[in-house]
Design a protein around this motif. Sequence first.
Motif, PDB file in Angstrom:
ATOM      1  N   GLY A 387       0.512 -30.950   6.223  1.00 21.98           N
ATOM      2  CA  GLY A 387       1.405 -30.046   7.133  1.00 21.98           C
ATOM      3  C   GLY A 387       2.168 -30.593   7.887  1.00 21.98           C
ATOM      4  N   ILE A 388       3.297 -29.665   7.761  1.00 20.29           N
ATOM      5  CA  ILE A 388       4.482 -29.769   8.958  1.00 20.29           C
ATOM      6  C   ILE A 388       4.491 -28.718  10.235  1.00 20.29           C
ATOM      7  CG2 ILE A 388       7.087 -30.167   9.115  1.00 20.29           C
ATOM      8  CD1 ILE A 388       5.621 -32.472   7.550  1.00 20.29           C
ATOM      9  N   GLU A 389       4.194 -29.221  11.230  1.00 21.13           N
ATOM     10  CA  GLU A 389       4.078 -28.229  12.130  1.00 21.13           C
ATOM     11  C   GLU A 389       5.514 -27.382  12.693  1.00 21.13           C
ATOM     12  OE1 GLU A 389       2.884 -31.168  12.575  1.00 21.13           O
ATOM     13  OE2 GLU A 389       0.974 -30.754  11.842  1.00 21.13           O
ATOM     14  N   VAL A 449      23.907 -21.071  15.366  1.00 16.24           N
ATOM     15  CA  VAL A 449      22.958 -20.168  14.947  1.00 16.24           C
ATOM     16  C   VAL A 449      21.811 -21.479  14.484  1.00 16.24           C
ATOM     17  CG1 VAL A 449      21.902 -18.762  13.044  1.00 16.24           C
ATOM     18  CG2 VAL A 449      24.175 -18.702  13.990  1.00 16.24           C
ATOM     19  N   ARG A 450      20.345 -21.220  15.071  1.00 17.72           N
ATOM     20  CA  ARG A 450      19.434 -22.032  14.613  1.00 17.72           C
ATOM     21  C   ARG A 450      18.164 -21.235  14.158  1.00 17.72           C
ATOM     22  NH1 ARG A 450      20.123 -26.759  19.584  1.00 17.72           N
ATOM     23  NH2 ARG A 450      22.299 -26.709  19.570  1.00 17.72           N
ATOM     24  N   VAL A 451      17.585 -21.921  13.367  1.00 23.69           N
ATOM     25  CA  VAL A 451      16.202 -21.239  12.925  1.00 23.69           C
ATOM     26  C   VAL A 451      15.109 -22.250  13.072  1.00 23.69           C
ATOM     27  CG1 VAL A 451      15.185 -20.025  11.064  1.00 23.69           C
ATOM     28  CG2 VAL A 451      17.532 -19.990  11.338  1.00 23.69           C
ATOM     29  N   THR A 452      13.794 -21.814  13.733  1.00 21.30           N
ATOM     30  CA  THR A 452      12.795 -22.649  13.920  1.00 21.30           C
ATOM     31  C   THR A 452      11.746 -22.170  13.379  1.00 21.30           C
ATOM     32  OG1 THR A 452      13.854 -23.436  15.965  1.00 21.30           O
ATOM     33  CG2 THR A 452      11.298 -24.022  15.504  1.00 21.30           C
ATOM     34  N   PHE A 453      11.069 -22.736  12.387  1.00 24.40           N
ATOM     35  CA  PHE A 453       9.788 -22.305  11.820  1.00 24.40           C
ATOM     36  C   PHE A 453       8.599 -23.247  12.451  1.00 24.40           C
ATOM     37  CE2 PHE A 453      13.051 -21.934   8.689  1.00 24.40           C
ATOM     38  CZ  PHE A 453      12.722 -20.731   8.214  1.00 24.40           C
ATOM     39  N   GLN A 454       7.536 -22.592  12.755  1.00 27.34           N
ATOM     40  CA  GLN A 454       6.453 -23.177  13.672  1.00 27.34           C
ATOM     41  C   GLN A 454       5.327 -22.652  13.114  1.00 27.34           C
ATOM     42  OE1 GLN A 454       7.066 -23.485  17.826  1.00 27.34           O
ATOM     43  NE2 GLN A 454       5.660 -24.829  18.348  1.00 27.34           N
ATOM     44  N   GLY A 455       4.135 -23.734  13.036  1.00 30.63           N
ATOM     45  CA  GLY A 455       2.804 -23.225  12.610  1.00 30.63           C
ATOM     46  C   GLY A 455       2.159 -24.510  12.115  1.00 30.63           C
ATOM     47  N   SER A 456       0.838 -24.312  11.940  1.00 28.08           N
ATOM     48  CA  SER A 456       0.117 -25.267  11.353  1.00 28.08           C
ATOM     49  C   SER A 456       0.526 -26.009  10.277  1.00 28.08           C
ATOM     50  CB  SER A 456      -1.425 -24.890  11.228  1.00 28.08           C
ATOM     51  OG  SER A 456      -1.593 -23.848  10.086  1.00 28.08           O
ATOM     52  N   HIS A 457       1.063 -25.260   9.126  1.00 31.20           N
ATOM     53  CA  HIS A 457       1.605 -25.723   7.899  1.00 31.20           C
ATOM     54  C   HIS A 457       2.776 -24.933   7.474  1.00 31.20           C
ATOM     55  CE1 HIS A 457       2.036 -27.705   4.101  1.00 31.20           C
ATOM     56  NE2 HIS A 457       0.930 -28.059   3.915  1.00 31.20           N
ATOM     57  N   VAL A 458       3.920 -25.108   8.006  1.00 30.65           N
ATOM     58  CA  VAL A 458       5.088 -24.482   7.956  1.00 30.65           C
ATOM     59  C   VAL A 458       5.360 -24.002   6.367  1.00 30.65           C
ATOM     60  CG1 VAL A 458       7.502 -24.325   7.746  1.00 30.65           C
ATOM     61  CG2 VAL A 458       6.116 -25.122  10.086  1.00 30.65           C
ATOM     62  N   PHE A 459       5.396 -25.068   5.593  1.00 30.81           N
ATOM     63  CA  PHE A 459       5.951 -24.780   3.989  1.00 30.81           C
ATOM     64  C   PHE A 459       4.736 -24.109   3.320  1.00 30.81           C
ATOM     65  CE2 PHE A 459       8.726 -28.538   5.374  1.00 30.81           C
ATOM     66  CZ  PHE A 459       9.813 -27.886   5.356  1.00 30.81           C
ATOM     67  N   ALA A 460       3.564 -24.261   3.571  1.00 33.08           N
ATOM     68  CA  ALA A 460       2.454 -23.549   3.101  1.00 33.08           C
ATOM     69  C   ALA A 460       2.520 -22.116   3.234  1.00 33.08           C
ATOM     70  CB  ALA A 460       1.106 -24.034   3.577  1.00 33.08           C
ATOM     71  N   GLY A 461       2.938 -21.700   4.724  1.00 29.41           N
ATOM     72  CA  GLY A 461       3.107 -20.654   5.149  1.00 29.41           C
ATOM     73  C   GLY A 461       4.332 -19.711   4.641  1.00 29.41           C
ATOM     74  N   ILE A 462       5.418 -20.405   4.311  1.00 28.89           N
ATOM     75  CA  ILE A 462       6.383 -19.927   3.519  1.00 28.89           C
ATOM     76  C   ILE A 462       6.164 -19.534   2.112  1.00 28.89           C
ATOM     77  CG2 ILE A 462       8.702 -20.130   2.366  1.00 28.89           C
ATOM     78  CD1 ILE A 462       9.131 -21.929   5.042  1.00 28.89           C
ATOM     79  N   ARG A 463       5.336 -20.318   1.536  1.00 30.16           N
ATOM     80  CA  ARG A 463       4.849 -20.353   0.154  1.00 30.16           C
ATOM     81  C   ARG A 463       3.832 -18.931   0.001  1.00 30.16           C
ATOM     82  NH1 ARG A 463       2.653 -24.746  -4.263  1.00 30.16           N
ATOM     83  NH2 ARG A 463       1.871 -23.252  -5.643  1.00 30.16           N
TER      84      ARG A 463
END
Length: 505
Positions: A387-389, A449-463
């Motif tokens: 996971g990437i946080e 413009v900046r976009v920040t994704f944050q979570g326990s597993h960023v790309f799993a959440g996007i999936r």
Amino acid sequence: MAPQAKLSVPTIGNLPHAHRLPVTHREVVRTFSKLSRQSLLSLAQQWLSRKTRDFCRPYLYADQDPDLGDDDAQFDPAHSYEELQEIYKELGLRKGGRKEVVDRMLEGDWRNGISMYQLATAEIQYLLDHPGALRWNAKRLAKIQHSKTRVKDMEVTNDSEHLPRFQAQTFMANLARELSPLMKGHYLIIRIKTMPLTLLRVYIHDSPYGTESSVATTDTHAPDGAKSVFFVWPDGSPFVYVSVATHMGQVVGEEARHLRDIVLHAIPKAFSRPSSRYELQNTNFTARTLQALLTFRGPGKSNAAAGGWSIFADNSFSQNALDFLTAPRPVETGNGASKEEPSSENKAGKGHPKRILVQGETPEVKRRKEIAEGRFGTSAKENDGQGIERFEVRIDDPFPAIFNNGVRQEDAALAQPSKRGRKGRPSLLDRSLEEIAESQRDDTWAPDVRVTFQGSHVFAGIRQLVEQGVIDGEKMPGWMTGEAAVTVGAVKHGRIRTKGSVPGV
């Protein structure tokens, strides 16, 4: 005649393993209070083994002072190492709390103090018990060459000329020689058995004195001059993982960052030799787990095959990477069971029955899952340990020109200075002077413009959002699947920009 007072003279030596810290020292209390009961018992057995007895000596019955006596002591001293080993074996066989073992260690068997070696192994044990305790920054160890021939790509090939020869004793001696004139340090390098990693722990003592009394200061109002920094080397890889935080769970100040940077700059110098100099290059990747670092900055194929390209790195295909005929994959059912997906011979068509759908799954849901599998491949799975946080991007696409009364609105916006100021430390996403000058030469304006994704597993959440239909998986840009393998980057025309062949910013 009164005895002459001892003088402390600055030295260039390292802090030895046997130097002791009092049991009330903040580093000792902080570390031991975080370890579990099982980890404490395992460390006690390790310290009592024959090979570590010289610098993990406990308080035994023979060490008692007959004039002082230990009548008020809570724990009676043991007579031998073997007796202590049996005591801790009995503690491991019965149930109890962590405080029982901590009190036995600090107030009983090691009441005279905890050695530097013991503190180092305790911190490493906590790091192994809690893989997400620290944030790691991946650096690349590269040979300094001509700017036109410098290798900066993320792919690890069979050509290992850029990798220096790693010999632990020589490296430690070179590192100590670089750091000794600036600070005192304690060094411990170990091999992690569960992963192909070599870990170096550096305890930084910001003082010219290396005496035991200097290290054992317990002034709680004094600045925290002692810091622990961790470095990890994966096998067969040019990357080095550096711990971003120096204290596990503690706020890091500017002084701590400065001390860490000094050690960081000494690492490539310790590897260097005449006519072969090395440097650490940034790879724009930060993660909390070592497993994620091994996936994106390790010795395998996954460094250059993230996102949807992961199917080429996980042996899904035969020896020919362009052979797209894969084996049937199991399909998860609603009750947790899995059944094999029908092969091409059983697909719907002339003379074949229709494919049976999973119970409760509509054709639209199945189509979205197939799109997600095509965009993400075998990556971005929940609970995969990779996971990437945090993932940050800056959009560098120019603002479209809109004419109003013959004047472009973007020119008016460019002429007005921005009223929004950014406080705090500078970010990697801040535009450099060269990028600002390039935008002015192109006569374009790009808003910040900046976009920040944050979570326990960023790309799993996007999936999961793609599978649920929240995000259109067909129109989604590739950098949202993690195929760029960076955690900080600038996006232009739908792609992560590269600077000097390094993706990111």
